[in-house]
Write a protein that holds these residues in place. Structure first.
Motif, PDB file in Angstrom:
ATOM      1  N   TYR B1030      37.622  37.539 -30.900  1.00 45.07           N
ATOM      2  CA  TYR B1030      36.239  37.286 -30.506  1.00 45.07           C
ATOM      3  C   TYR B1030      36.203  36.416 -29.264  1.00 45.07           C
ATOM      4  N   LYS B1031      35.511  36.898 -28.292  1.00 43.31           N
ATOM      5  CA  LYS B1031      35.388  36.146 -27.046  1.00 43.31           C
ATOM      6  C   LYS B1031      33.963  35.636 -26.913  1.00 43.31           C
ATOM      7  N   LEU B1032      33.873  34.550 -26.215  1.00 44.75           N
ATOM      8  CA  LEU B1032      32.551  33.976 -26.053  1.00 44.75           C
ATOM      9  C   LEU B1032      31.717  34.865 -25.131  1.00 44.75           C
ATOM     10  N   LEU B1033      30.504  35.149 -25.556  1.00 47.23           N
ATOM     11  CA  LEU B1033      29.616  35.967 -24.743  1.00 47.23           C
ATOM     12  C   LEU B1033      28.635  35.078 -24.001  1.00 47.23           C
ATOM     13  N   ALA B1034      28.017  34.210 -24.702  1.00 50.96           N
ATOM     14  CA  ALA B1034      27.081  33.280 -24.081  1.00 50.96           C
ATOM     15  C   ALA B1034      26.798  32.182 -25.080  1.00 50.96           C
ATOM     16  N   LEU B1039      22.009  28.830 -29.683  1.00 49.53           N
ATOM     17  CA  LEU B1039      22.671  30.047 -30.131  1.00 49.53           C
ATOM     18  C   LEU B1039      24.013  30.199 -29.432  1.00 49.53           C
ATOM     19  N   ARG B1040      24.951  30.704 -30.165  1.00 49.80           N
ATOM     20  CA  ARG B1040      26.239  30.993 -29.587  1.00 49.80           C
ATOM     21  C   ARG B1040      26.595  32.413 -29.987  1.00 49.80           C
ATOM     22  N   MET B1041      26.982  33.172 -28.970  1.00 46.61           N
ATOM     23  CA  MET B1041      27.323  34.556 -29.269  1.00 46.61           C
ATOM     24  C   MET B1041      28.768  34.811 -28.905  1.00 46.61           C
ATOM     25  N   THR B1042      29.490  35.359 -29.833  1.00 46.63           N
ATOM     26  CA  THR B1042      30.851  35.786 -29.525  1.00 46.63           C
ATOM     27  C   THR B1042      30.908  37.274 -29.802  1.00 46.63           C
ATOM     28  N   TYR B1043      31.826  37.944 -29.132  1.00 49.20           N
ATOM     29  CA  TYR B1043      31.838  39.388 -29.352  1.00 49.20           C
ATOM     30  C   TYR B1043      33.243  39.938 -29.378  1.00 49.20           C
ATOM     31  N   GLU B1044      33.334  41.098 -29.890  1.00 48.71           N
ATOM     32  CA  GLU B1044      34.595  41.809 -29.959  1.00 48.71           C
ATOM     33  C   GLU B1044      34.291  43.275 -29.738  1.00 48.71           C
ATOM     34  N   THR B1045      35.216  43.963 -29.122  1.00 46.98           N
ATOM     35  CA  THR B1045      34.973  45.391 -28.917  1.00 46.98           C
ATOM     36  C   THR B1045      35.737  46.186 -29.958  1.00 46.98           C
ATOM     37  N   ARG B1046      35.149  47.245 -30.359  1.00 47.04           N
ATOM     38  CA  ARG B1046      35.815  48.098 -31.338  1.00 47.04           C
ATOM     39  C   ARG B1046      35.686  49.544 -30.873  1.00 47.04           C
ATOM     40  N   VAL B1047      36.726  50.270 -31.108  1.00 44.77           N
ATOM     41  CA  VAL B1047      36.692  51.670 -30.699  1.00 44.77           C
ATOM     42  C   VAL B1047      37.258  52.517 -31.813  1.00 44.77           C
ATOM     43  N   SER B1048      36.965  53.769 -31.749  1.00 45.00           N
ATOM     44  CA  SER B1048      37.589  54.661 -32.714  1.00 45.00           C
ATOM     45  C   SER B1048      38.148  55.839 -31.949  1.00 45.00           C
ATOM     46  N   PRO B1049      39.326  56.307 -32.337  1.00 47.96           N
ATOM     47  CA  PRO B1049      39.928  57.431 -31.616  1.00 47.96           C
ATOM     48  C   PRO B1049      39.095  58.694 -31.773  1.00 47.96           C
ATOM     49  N   GLN B1050      38.280  58.762 -32.816  1.00 54.52           N
ATOM     50  CA  GLN B1050      37.496  59.974 -33.019  1.00 54.52           C
ATOM     51  C   GLN B1050      36.376  60.108 -32.001  1.00 54.52           C
ATOM     52  N   ARG B1051      35.897  58.986 -31.535  1.00 52.03           N
ATOM     53  CA  ARG B1051      34.761  59.078 -30.630  1.00 52.03           C
ATOM     54  C   ARG B1051      35.180  58.596 -29.264  1.00 52.03           C
ATOM     55  N   LYS B1143      15.100  32.904 -24.242  1.00 55.79           N
ATOM     56  CA  LYS B1143      16.043  33.987 -23.961  1.00 55.79           C
ATOM     57  C   LYS B1143      17.368  33.427 -23.489  1.00 55.79           C
ATOM     58  N   LEU B1144      18.337  34.235 -23.660  1.00 51.94           N
ATOM     59  CA  LEU B1144      19.686  33.813 -23.317  1.00 51.94           C
ATOM     60  C   LEU B1144      20.326  34.954 -22.523  1.00 51.94           C
ATOM     61  N   ASP B1145      20.748  34.626 -21.303  1.00 51.36           N
ATOM     62  CA  ASP B1145      21.395  35.662 -20.493  1.00 51.36           C
ATOM     63  C   ASP B1145      22.891  35.667 -20.781  1.00 51.36           C
ATOM     64  N   PHE B1146      23.463  36.804 -20.644  1.00 54.64           N
ATOM     65  CA  PHE B1146      24.914  36.849 -20.843  1.00 54.64           C
ATOM     66  C   PHE B1146      25.515  37.927 -19.969  1.00 54.64           C
ATOM     67  N   LYS B1147      26.823  37.808 -19.814  1.00 50.51           N
ATOM     68  CA  LYS B1147      27.555  38.851 -19.103  1.00 50.51           C
ATOM     69  C   LYS B1147      28.555  39.434 -20.059  1.00 50.51           C
ATOM     70  N   LEU B1148      28.466  40.711 -20.191  1.00 50.59           N
ATOM     71  CA  LEU B1148      29.355  41.383 -21.128  1.00 50.59           C
ATOM     72  C   LEU B1148      30.493  41.989 -20.328  1.00 50.59           C
ATOM     73  N   HIS B1149      31.692  41.563 -20.644  1.00 49.78           N
ATOM     74  CA  HIS B1149      32.846  42.062 -19.905  1.00 49.78           C
ATOM     75  C   HIS B1149      33.603  43.043 -20.783  1.00 49.78           C
ATOM     76  N   LEU B1150      33.757  44.225 -20.253  1.00 50.85           N
ATOM     77  CA  LEU B1150      34.528  45.216 -20.992  1.00 50.85           C
ATOM     78  C   LEU B1150      35.771  45.551 -20.168  1.00 50.85           C
ATOM     79  N   PRO B1151      36.868  44.912 -20.457  1.00 49.96           N
ATOM     80  CA  PRO B1151      38.086  45.211 -19.704  1.00 49.96           C
ATOM     81  C   PRO B1151      38.628  46.568 -20.118  1.00 49.96           C
ATOM     82  N   CYS B1152      39.560  47.059 -19.310  1.00 53.45           N
ATOM     83  CA  CYS B1152      40.141  48.371 -19.625  1.00 53.45           C
ATOM     84  C   CYS B1152      40.775  48.377 -21.002  1.00 53.45           C
ATOM     85  N   SER B1153      41.317  47.219 -21.369  1.00 54.97           N
ATOM     86  CA  SER B1153      42.028  47.199 -22.651  1.00 54.97           C
ATOM     87  C   SER B1153      41.097  47.441 -23.825  1.00 54.97           C
TER      88      SER B1153
END
Lengths: 190, 1263
Positions: B1030-1034, B1039-1051, B1143-1153
């Motif tokens: 989980y990485k910090l989003l904003a 409020l504190r937002m952390t996020y994680e990316t999830r993927v599935s090979p099917q989609r 409101k809370l602004d954030f930057k969502l970073h989606l690296p290649c990984s």
């Protein structure tokens, strides 16, 4: 759900009553009387549904009836039943009676109320419609009649003889109170 | 012995049989009761015989007598004896009799359990059939519990006749024994697709009955029913299904859409009126917003209503009234037809037409329609119909705040005319209308008061009927109106006289008390007028009148009347004393009733806030000690106020001493004396009292007897007809005027008359209603009315998997070795297992199909369909948790070939979602939901707690798992119980894991992890720093937002961002809305119908200092570029002082990984891949990692960048991963002197370079 099935004649005499919910005997009689009063004052050319039995049901319940010659057939049903469907069911019931008794008349119902019950049991069970296909119903009834005969066999021979003798005493079974010609199934609105 | 029996039998041959009994009764018409009593005695004798045939004959006769109203419950035991016969004929008689007279309270029923069980399992289907029929009538909770299992067995009988009956009786079983519903439901569902139409129909019947009460539980069956509906030809079944749909559609709007087509087809095609009618009903109930279908229904209904068949007419009107609620305009078009039905000779039809009138009236035709109804009322026989007419007249006139009443004089006249109706029960209704109109329509008061005065003058007419009906209630209103608005009275004195007539005393108490109260008002008015005009005679006259007549009320039996009358009488005496002295007192009396009374809003009382510190449950005084009963009790049960006060003041003293008998006696005496002197005391002796008040003149009052030729006509009433005439005159005048004008105007006139608004309302209706400050009428106050519905118990979730303890009770012998019931159980579970397996296979097929379809759909649209109660794009963590749980259990179970109910469940929900959304070609069925299990799979393999072993040994772990499963299979053979336990353990374990994962705290010792680790025992047990994906989003103060990316090979076109919202305040955060500025490549999936600017709602409220997880799906085009997106989260902080929007602004970073999926690859495959030349793109980088421990570096890369370790030799390692779009990536990592060389190969150069950048930033950044 069907709450009750009542058959009574033009004078309100019960010919068969079947309650699918328990009522004490005196209440049953009251219900029959009340239903008779509601139904009997209606012309033949008015609709076959009516609301407003106070003893049985309530706002959700309807009385659906048909009047054949001397007999009223009344079904008390709730809103889960289709009104026209029940009308057809009454027709099926009466036609089945007609087949089983060969030209049914009020006297048949008077003397053989038990048989009427057995026939009804093949149509409706515990307040729910069991079977509407007349051929199926008739097969079942015939098979049961066959069993009855087998069982009766020799054992019941004396009884039958006696009842035959008894029968001779009656002036004659009057079959003058005939049902009108029943419309054939093809004419049914169903 | 045998001979004796035979002899007995022969004698009994001469017994009466049923036919003889009937004949006998018919021949004894005069003394039927006596004859029957004799017969019953005979029957009692017959019942004493041992021969069952004789007994059955007796019971048969009893059944007949029962129909005639005789109680036969005394023979219950004999009936059971007959039921137990082996002969069908005899048994049948017994069951028939039982079904007629047994009920819940019949105690002998408990003897029947085993007998019925035997009959149910009989070889002869008619034995079982007759038992089922009988049981359906007298089943009790005990019987239901004990026989449920046997009936369940019959449901799978090879004979359709028995299956049919067994299915049907299950409904009765459920009602008596609700616990049976869940275990029996799968089998019941199976029967929906039974080969025999009768069985099918029975199953439909049962489910319809169940669903009628708790429709939401049966929503998942919709696809099945839909299939049945489109395939079945049995009208009975169709009708039931269509009825069922009308219960389901309100719960699921999409279902309605789906139904439109088949229903319209049926409506067009069917010749069966019953079916047509039910279709129409379902359309009305289910898809009321589809105007075209409703129009079709209205058309068809018109045909029904026009039919000569009265039944169809009736039903047509009935359905029409349902449409009226939603589409009044469509119904109004058929006004002519409905008005015509008002004249029908059939009362049922007239009543139905009356119901519809409500929507038919307009300003223009109200008078006309009411006139018509009034005529009907005059003609009508039977009070029921007349009452109905009366209430309808009031209803249609008063609806929506007298919207259609243009002339209130007319309306008041109508109300007054209605009082003439004999024997109506609606007196109260008329009265309340009179009050309402008089109060709220100020302009009409004068007229209303005049009319009411006339009513009061003629009150004897109404009062005469008071015994029979409630019309005298009208006098209540009349008296009040005349009193309250006495300034409008022309001759208050004569009205006062009318109100003081002795006849009034026959009215009910509450009306008299209103009379008394308003007499004072009138009195005040008269006094004042007399004073103003200086008419001393009048004054004296009135005083005389009052003091003479009021005492009739003082002696009233009604407390309220008496009290008020006493009070007023004293007042009058006092006033007359003052008047004698020459004082002017009129104004002062009027002051008693000064001020305007406004109507009080119906909910006002409830809205009055309870004052602070008021506790109505608290005792105001100390609760009186029990001994006080004795004192207060006795003859005086109305104690005077002073007495009350006394007792309470004594309270403290009484504690100190006990009064002796003498003292009590004394007190009693004192009280008697006091009572004697207290005028407010109601004494037993009335004579005394009347003496006291000297009302002996009562009889001397001259009573004017009115000679009325038409007793019920109230003379002097203005007939309401004149308003109608007036109106029509105006109308014709208007028309003729307009007719003279030019064509242009004519055209306009046509328009004008169409709109009814231009009819001038003569009086304004005030809508002012008193309410406590700050309260609103519209406030919702649907207090949860808990109904003790027996069907509540049947409200269970049927989609949930069965629990272990949910089994139908199986009969067991008590003294048998433990093993035998176990065997039985095993057999049972095995059966169900098989069944389930089949089901599962079916499900699998479906799933595959679904996936195929999905792929097809995918291209069509990338937008999602977001329905209210359908799949949301956001999944809460909790939801996900259960899903992952289910998933793991599935894995275990798949290998074990056992049941997998959770999967079934999720499948099912998916199925229905899919089925429902399938119709909209543009929507794909909730990809988030579909991908969910897969995502979790990834989560699982990527084990939650990171130890070096864990990360590096994933492959071995897999292997170990396979090993692990082998012994498990063996274990399972030993018994299903063990297996279940294991399942549970597994679940628990998984929960534990999941929990830890969520926390993502730090490393645990390897021993805590799965067995695979200990088995492997790699030497590298290096401590790793805590890692979290989980990485910090904003973050801000709240409020504190952390996020994680999830993927599935099917989609391959989707990525899911799971955001953890952490509320850092002590306030509630609500209305969270998540929005991201879409880029060309990456777009937030927002659901169908939402534009790309709309925010996605987060489906939860954040409690103080809590966190919750929401998931957002993004569609992506290309995976080769890292993405940075701007977004905002808006939310509302709800604190004690109010709520603020932030409101809370954030930057969502989606690296290649983040597009990589951890994919296992064997080392030889890896080598092959490298050698094959499929990976033309190369790249490398060199960096100095912050953490120089090589294992740490590898672990980090594997964890954060989704790689998998293939091989490790000393300080070099090869890693592998795959993008969701299938691009393989191979890495060779070498550690030389603290610096790291990474060489990569891939089929996509951009991806590779992006990844290398990721690695660099990951390893060189300080963590």
């Amino acid at each position: 759900m069907i709450k009750a099935i009542l058959v009574f004649n033009n004078h309100g005499k019960p010919r068969m009553s079947r309650f699918y919910q328990h009522y004490a005997e005196d209440i049953q009689q009251q219900i029959i009387r009340e239903t008779f009063h509601l139904v009997s004052k209606r012309d033949d050319n008015v609709c076959n549904f009516l609301e407003g039995g106070t003893l049985i049901g309530g706002s959700d319940y309807k009385l659906i009836y048909r009047h054949y010659a001397t007999l009223y057939f009344v079904f008390c049903v709730d809103s889960s039943e289709s009104e026209l469907g029940i009308l057809d069911l009454i027709q099926v019931f009466v036609e089945t009676l007609d087949k089983c008794f060969e030209n049914v008349c009020e006297l048949d119902l008077i003397f053989h109320v038990d048989k009427v019950h057995y026939i009804l049991a093949e149509l409706v069970m515990g307040g729910m419609v069991l079977e509407t296909n007349m051929t199926e119903i008739l097969t079942r009834i015939e098979e049961q009649n066959k069993m009855e005969k087998q069982e009766a066999g020799i054992a019941a021979a004396p009884a039958r003889a006696v009842s035959a003798v008894k029968d001779m005493n009656i002036p004659q079974k009057i079959k003058d109170i005939k049902l009108p010609d029943l419309p054939s199934i093809g004419n049914l609105k169903f | 012995m045998a001979l004796k029996k035979v002899k007995g039998t022969l004698e009994r041959v001469l017994d009466k049989n049923l036919q003889d009994l009937v004949r006998g009764i018919r021949n004894h018409k005069e003394n039927e009761a006596k004859y029957i009593a004799e017969c019953i005695d005979e029957i009692k004798q017959e019942l004493k015989q041992e021969n069952l045939a004789i007994k059955s004959n007796a019971v048969n006769k009893l059944t007949y007598l029962q129909m005639l109203g005789y109680d036969i419950s005394w023979a219950a035991f004999n009936i059971i004896e007959v039921m137990s016969s082996t002969k069908f004929t005899i048994k049948r008689i017994g069951y028939l009799s039982a079904s007629q007279c047994f009920h819940d309270e019949t105690d002998v029923l408990m003897l029947t359990t085993n007998m019925i069980r035997k009959d149910l399992s009989s070889q002869n289907i008619y034995d079982a059939g007759v038992a089922l029929s009988g049981l359906s009538c007298f089943i009790t909770a005990d019987l239901a519990r004990d026989l449920a299992n046997d009936i369940m067995t019959l449901m799978t009988s090879s004979r359709p006749y028995l299956r049919k009956k067994a299915v049907l009786i299950m409904y009765k079983v459920f009602l008596q024994f609700p616990e049976a519903l869940r275990p029996a439901f799968p089998r019941l569902k199976e029967k929906l697709e039974d080969a025999d139409p009768g069985v099918q129909s029975a199953a439909v019947n049962v489910i319809c009955e169940l669903a009628r009460k708790n429709p939401k539980n049966y929503l998942s069956l919709a696809p099945l029913f839909f299939k049945l509906m489109t395939s079945s030809t049995n009208n009975w079944v169709l009708i039931k299904i269509i009825k069922l749909f009308s219960a389901l559609t309100p719960l699921e709007p999409r279902l309605g859409k789906k139904l439109i087509e088949p229903l319209t087809n049926l409506i067009h095609s069917t010749s069966a009126m019953s079916l047509l009618y039910e279709c129409i009903n379902t359309v009305i109930a289910g898809i009321p917003n589809h105007t075209a279908s409703i129009q079709l229904c209205v058309q068809k209904l018109r045909i029904l209503i026009e039919d000569s068949d009265q039944n169809l007419k009736y039903l047509g009107l009935l359905a029409m009234s349902r449409i009226l609620a939603t589409h009044p305009k469509s119904v109004q078009m058929h006004k002519d037809l409905i008005l015509q039905c008002l004249d029908d000779k059939d009362e049922s039809i007239r009543l139905r037409a009356l119901d519809l009138l409500y929507g038919m009236v307009s300003k223009k035709n109200l008078m006309e329609i009411v006139k018509k109804l009034m005529i009907h009322m005059d003609k009508a026989e039977g009070s029921h119909y007349r009452d109905e007419l009366l209430s309808k007249i009031i209803l249609i006139s008063s609806q929506s705040n007298y919207q259609f009443v243009t002339n209130f004089e007319w309306y008041v006249s109508i109300l007054v005319e209605l009082t003439r109706m004999e024997g109506t029960r609606h007196g109260k209704m008329i009265a309340s209308q009179m009050l309402d109109v008089a109060i709220r329509v100020q302009a009409i008061r004068q007229f209303a008061v005049d009319q009411m005065a006339i009513l009061l003058e003629n009150s004897h007419v109404l009062a005469n009927n008071s015994q029979r009906n409630g019309i005298c209630e009208v006098l209540y209103a009349a008296a009040w109106i005349c009193g309250e608005f006495s300034e409008c009275l022309k001759d208050p004195k004569s009205t006062l006289e009318a109100m003081l007539r002795p006849k009034i005393t026959i009215l009910p108490g509450h009306i008299q008390s209103v009379y008394v109260q308003n007499i004072l008002k009138l009195y005040g008015k008269v006094v004042r007028q007399a004073e103003d005009d200086g008419e001393e005679d009048l004054l004296r006259e009135v005083n005389q009148l009052m003091s003479e007549k009021l005492p009739i009320f003082v002696s009233s039996a009604d407390l309220e009347v008496q009290e008020r009358a006493c009070c007023i009488l004293q007042l009058v005496k006092y006033v007359s004393k003052l008047l004698d002295k020459g004082a002017k007192i009129g104004d002062d009396i009027e002051l008693l009733y000064a001020g305007e009374l406004n109507p009080v809003a119906p909910k006002a009382q409830r809205k009055v806030p309870v004052p602070e510190g008021l506790d109505l449950d608290k005792w105001i005084n100390q609760p009186p000690p029990e001994s006080s009963d004795e004192e207060i009790g006795g003859p005086a049960f109305f104690t005077s106020g002073s007495e009350h006060r006394d007792t309470y003041q004594y309270e403290s003293e009484r504690k100190s001493y006990e009064p002796t008998a003498e003292e009590l006696e004394k007190r009693r005496e004192a009280r008697k004396v006091e009572m004697e002197h207290n005028p407010h005391y109601l004494k037993g002796d009335i004579k005394k009292k009347s003496k006291k008040y000297d009302t002996s003149h009562i009889d001397d009052i001259p009573v004017a007897t009115l000679d009325l030729s038409v007793p019920l006509h109230v003379p002097g009433l203005s007939a309401s007809d004149k308003y109608l005439n007036m109106y029509s005159n105006v109308d014709t005048r208007d028309k003729s005027k307009k007719g003279k004008k030019g064509k242009k105007k004519k055209r306009r006139k046509g328009k004008e008359t169409d709109s009814e608004e231009d009819l001038p309302a003569m009086h304004a209706v005030s809508t002012v209603e008193e309410m406590p400050e700050g309260a609103h009428l519209s406030d919702n106050e649907n207090a949860d009315e808990y109904s003790s519905d027996p069907f509540k118990k049947l409200d269970v979730n049927l989609d949930e998997p069965l629990r272990d303890d949910e089994k139908l009770p199986v009969r067991q012998h008590r003294l048998v070795l433990e093993a035998s019931p176990d065997k039985e159980l095993d057999g049972d579970t095995e059966k169900t297992k098989k069944k389930h397996r089949k089901e599962k296979e079916k499900k699998k097929d479906k799933k595959e199909k679904k996936e195929k379809k999905e792929k097809r759909d995918k291209k069509k649209s990338k937008s999602e369909n977001k329905e209210k109660d359908g799949p949301t794009l956001l999944l809460t963590a909790a939801e996900e948790e259960t899903a992952s749980e289910a998933n793991i259990v599935n894995n275990v179970e798949n290998t074990a070939n056992s049941t997998s109910p959770p999967e079934e469940q999720s499948d099912k929900t998916n199925d229905i979602e899919f089925w429902l959304s399938g119709s909209d070609a543009a929507t794909t069925p909730s990809p988030v939901k579909d991908s969910r299990p897969v995502v979790n799979n990834v989560d699982r393999t990527k084990s939650p707690k990171l130890t070096v072993n864990d990360v590096l040994s994933s492959e071995e772990e897999d292997g170990a798992k396979v090993n692990e499963e082998k012994p498990k299979k063996k274990k399972e053979k030993r018994g299903s119980k063990k297996e279940k336990k294991e399942k549970k353990d597994k679940k628990k374990k998984d929960k534990l894991r999941r929990h830890e994962y969520e926390e993502a705290e730090g490393i645990t010792t390897p021993s805590k992890e799965n067995i695979s680790m200990s088995q492997q025992g790699t030497p590298m047990e290096v401590q790793l720093p805590p890692m979290s994906s989980y990485k910090l989003l904003a973050e801000n103060a709240t409020l504190r937002m952390t996020y994680e990316t999830r993927v599935s090979p099917q989609r391959s076109d989707q990525i899911i961002i799971s955001v953890v919202f952490n509320n850092q305040t002590k306030n509630h955060l609500k209305d969270l809305e998540f929005n991201v500025l879409d880029t060309l490549n990456t777009k937030l999936i927002r659901g169908l119908g939402n534009s790309h600017h709309d925010a996605v709602r987060v489906p939860f409220i954040l409690l103080p200092e809590s966190q919750n997880e929401g998931q957002f799906a993004f569609s992506i085009e290309s995976i080769s570029m890292s993405q940075k997106m701007r977004g905002t989260l808006t939310y509302i902080i709800k604190s004690g002082d109010g709520s603020t929007h932030e409101k809370l602004d954030f930057k969502l970073h989606l690296p290649c990984s983040s597009y990589l999926v951890t994919t296992p690859c064997k080392s030889d495959e890896f080598a092959e891949l490298l050698a094959s030349g499929d990976l033309p793109e190369k790249g490398s980088c060199k960096l100095t990692p912050v953490d120089t421990e090589f294992p740490h570096v590898l672990a980090k890369m594997c964890f954060h960048l989704h790689f998998r370790l293939i091989e490790q030799v000393d300080k070099s390692a090869s890693l592998f991963s795959k993008s969701i779009q299938g691009h393989p990536v191979c890495l060779l990592v070498k550690m030389v002197n603290g610096s790291l060389n990474v060489d990569g190969k891939s089929s996509e150069s951009k991806l590779l370079s992006g990844l290398l950048d990721d690695i660099k930033s990951l390893l060189t950044e300080e963590s």
